[in-house]
Design a protein around this motif. Structure first.
Motif, short mmCIF file in Angstrom:
data_model
loop_
_atom_site.label_atom_id
_atom_site.label_comp_id
_atom_site.label_asym_id
_atom_site.label_seq_id
_atom_site.Cartn_x
_atom_site.Cartn_y
_atom_site.Cartn_z
N LYS A 213 0.08 -1.91 -10.38
CA LYS A 213 -1.19 -1.54 -9.68
C LYS A 213 -1.51 -0.51 -8.42
O LYS A 213 -2.78 -0.84 -8.33
N LYS A 214 -0.37 -0.60 -7.84
CA LYS A 214 -0.30 0.27 -6.90
C LYS A 214 -0.90 1.51 -7.21
O LYS A 214 -0.63 2.58 -6.23
N GLN A 215 -0.85 1.88 -8.04
CA GLN A 215 -0.38 2.99 -9.08
C GLN A 215 0.45 3.81 -8.44
O GLN A 215 0.02 5.34 -7.81
N PRO A 216 2.13 3.83 -8.69
CA PRO A 216 2.94 4.73 -7.73
C PRO A 216 3.33 5.95 -8.81
O PRO A 216 2.93 5.80 -9.65
N LYS A 217 3.63 6.66 -8.18
CA LYS A 217 4.38 7.91 -8.81
C LYS A 217 5.37 7.50 -10.28
O LYS A 217 5.80 8.23 -11.13
N SER B 95 0.81 -1.34 -0.05
CA SER B 95 0.06 -0.22 -0.20
C SER B 95 0.81 1.55 -0.47
O SER B 95 0.26 2.19 -0.09
N GLN C 23 1.20 4.05 -3.65
CA GLN C 23 0.43 4.75 -4.14
C GLN C 23 0.94 6.16 -4.59
O GLN C 23 1.33 6.73 -3.11
N ASN C 24 1.64 6.76 -5.00
CA ASN C 24 1.94 7.73 -5.42
C ASN C 24 3.58 8.27 -4.83
O ASN C 24 3.31 9.40 -4.46
N LYS C 25 4.16 7.19 -4.91
CA LYS C 25 5.58 7.45 -4.50
C LYS C 25 6.00 6.72 -5.24
O LYS C 25 5.74 6.49 -6.22
#
Length: 221
Positions: free
Chosen positions: A152-156, A123, A126-128
């Motif tokens: 799938k975790k939507q990292p930056k 988790s 996300q955005n990292k």
């Protein structure tokens, strides 16, 4: 930033005689050669650390280490990144560390299947900005599977640092963002890379001999 060139060891590169360097006595009869000595590994990691720190800039990042072989590369890389921050004019940057375990080998053969053995808290992605640290990229298929999971975790952003990339005809074409050495298609051990859990305590990257494979085979233990 364009990916830095790595050190390329040609196919006819033989490495160094084992007698030139210190290796644990119990491995002396199990190695063909020392492919990359410990000192060269450390110097190359220092440059990789600088490249990574410069590109990541001042943004915090998360590090995901692929176990088990990646742990030594991770420790040395992060220590050198911290040294760079301490001695450069830039401010230090906070980072967090997580671990994942994959399995793809039995003895010296790829099983063809990637098993995700352990995942710690994805988790955080996300955005990292995420830096994946791997010991070696062989065919590249394992890393491609992992990146599909991570995306799938939507990292930056996701960058991959691998100490080694093996030059092999079965390569998927995947290339990490940061590479220490490109090596010939030989089965190597040392610097936390194992053969059935042995050789992790060897500081150099070495080519295992046929005798070593037999001596430390699962069928011999």
């Amino acid at each position: 930033m364009t990916r830095k060139s790595c050190i390329v060891l040609p196919d006819d590169y033989k490495g160094y005689d084992v007698d030139y360097f210190c290796v644990p006595h119990h491995y002396e009869d199990s190695l063909d050669s020392i492919l990359i000595p410990s000192g060269l590994i450390q110097d190359r990691i220092e440059q990789l650390a600088r490249d990574i720190a410069v590109e990541l800039g001042k943004e915090p990042f998360a590090v995901l280490c692929v176990l088990k072989g990646g742990y030594k590369f991770l420790a040395d890389l992060l220590e050198k990144i911290k040294q760079y921050y301490r001695f450069s004019s830039e401010n230090s940057v906070p980072f967090s560390v997580y671990f994942i375990r994959l399995q793809n080998y039995e003895d010296n053969h790829s099983t063809g299947k990637v098993k995700v053995m352990r995942v710690d808290g994805l988790s955080f992605l996300q955005n990292k900005n995420v830096l994946v640290v791997e010991d070696i990229v062989d065919t590249g298929k394992t890393m491609q599977v992992l990146l599909e999971i991570l995306e799938k975790k939507q990292p930056k952003s996701i960058k991959v640092a691998s100490l080694l990339v093996k030059r092999t005809s079965s390569s998927s074409g995947f290339q990490p963002d940061y590479v220490g050495f490109e090596i010939p298609d030989r089965f190597i051990v040392g610097y936390a890379l194992d053969y059935n859990e042995y050789f992790r305590d060897l500081n150099h990257v070495c080519v295992i001999s046929e005798h070593g494979k037999q001596k430390y085979s699962n069928h011999s233990n």
